[in-house]
Design an enzyme around this catalytic site. Structure first.
Site, short mmCIF file in Angstrom:
data_model
loop_
_atom_site.label_atom_id
_atom_site.label_comp_id
_atom_site.label_asym_id
_atom_site.label_seq_id
_atom_site.Cartn_x
_atom_site.Cartn_y
_atom_site.Cartn_z
N LYS A 83 0.15 -8.23 4.63
CA LYS A 83 0.71 -6.98 4.13
C LYS A 83 1.97 -6.65 4.94
O LYS A 83 1.94 -6.65 6.18
CB LYS A 83 -0.31 -5.86 4.33
CG LYS A 83 -0.58 -5.05 3.09
CD LYS A 83 -1.56 -3.95 3.42
CE LYS A 83 -1.93 -3.19 2.19
NZ LYS A 83 -2.71 -2.00 2.52
N ILE A 84 3.04 -6.38 4.22
CA ILE A 84 4.33 -6.15 4.86
C ILE A 84 4.88 -4.82 4.34
O ILE A 84 4.92 -4.60 3.12
CB ILE A 84 5.32 -7.29 4.48
CG1 ILE A 84 4.80 -8.67 4.93
CG2 ILE A 84 6.72 -7.01 4.99
CD1 ILE A 84 5.02 -9.00 6.38
#
Ligand code: E4P
Length: 216
Positions: A83-84
């Site tokens: 997750k960015i």
């Protein structure tokens, strides 16, 4: 539409998996902070329960740090999706990780243009946060409609995860729009199964069965 659960709680994940509707899991640092234990052990335990994408969030401020974290997280288990956050640095990290075959979920997306940028950078998943938009008197689900339209216009392969879901109507609207995935808190999954007429119906059937069950 695929169902993900939005939690890092192992018991909740096991329970949702046992219902047979669970396609993946999303976590974030806040959800991890509510559980006991080392974050990596939690990610690995989740991956053993659910055979689908499991989002684990990178927290470095710069793209180099996110890439390093992303490589490490992805090495923990084949199901891990990194997750960015939706920032300029985040997009740079997404691009590098995509070239290495590491799937990313771009999080904290609040506008259609952010979603388009994330998809173009190479994100596998894009997560618009509908509840947090509703919280500031903006229409979260309208952003999802716009994102789905744009992704369809350009046949973008990124899947849209409707996130920050607060109640079953968010899930209904996500399904009517045709969003690929809804990531849902455990409490809302339970609410989705309930209907007062179902409960009333069961009560009446059981009462009537009592009257006839001993008939010869
Ligand atoms: C999604 O991936 C996020 O973890 C989550 O949906 C955020 O929801 P919240 O706005 O309820 O914190």
């Amino acid at each position: 539409m695929k169902f993900f659960i939005d939690t890092a709680n192992i018991e909740q994940i096991k329970e949702a998996a046992s219902i047979g509707i669970l396609d993946g899991v999303t976590t974030n640092p806040t959800l991890i902070s509510r559980e006991k234990g080392n974050p990596e052990d939690i990610f690995k335990a989740i991956c053993e329960i659910v055979d689908g994408p499991v989002s684990a969030e990178a927290v470095s401020p710069d793209w180099q740090g996110m890439v390093k974290e992303g490589r490490h997280l992805a090495s923990l288990h084949k199901n891990i999706v990194v997750k960015i956050p939706m920032t300029k640095e985040g997009l740079k990290a997404v691009k590098v990780l995509a070239t290495e075959g590491i799937r990313t979920n771009v999080t904290l997306v609040f506008s259609p243009i952010q979603a388009l940028l994330a998809a173009r950078a190479g994100a596998a998943f894009v997560s618009p946060f509908v509840g947090r938009l509703d919280d500031i008197a903006s229409e979260g689900m309208e952003r999802v409609e716009q994102i789905m339209q744009i992704f369809s216009n350009y046949a973008l392969s990124a899947e849209v995860i409707v996130a920050s879901i607060r109640h079953p109507m968010h899930v209904v609207r996500a399904a009517m729009i045709g969003a690929h995935i809804a990531t849902i808190p455990f409490k809302v999954i339970e609410q989705m199964m309930k209907h007062p007429l179902t409960d009333n119906g069961i009560t009446r059937f059981l009462a009537d069965w009592e009257k006839v069950k001993n008939r010869s």
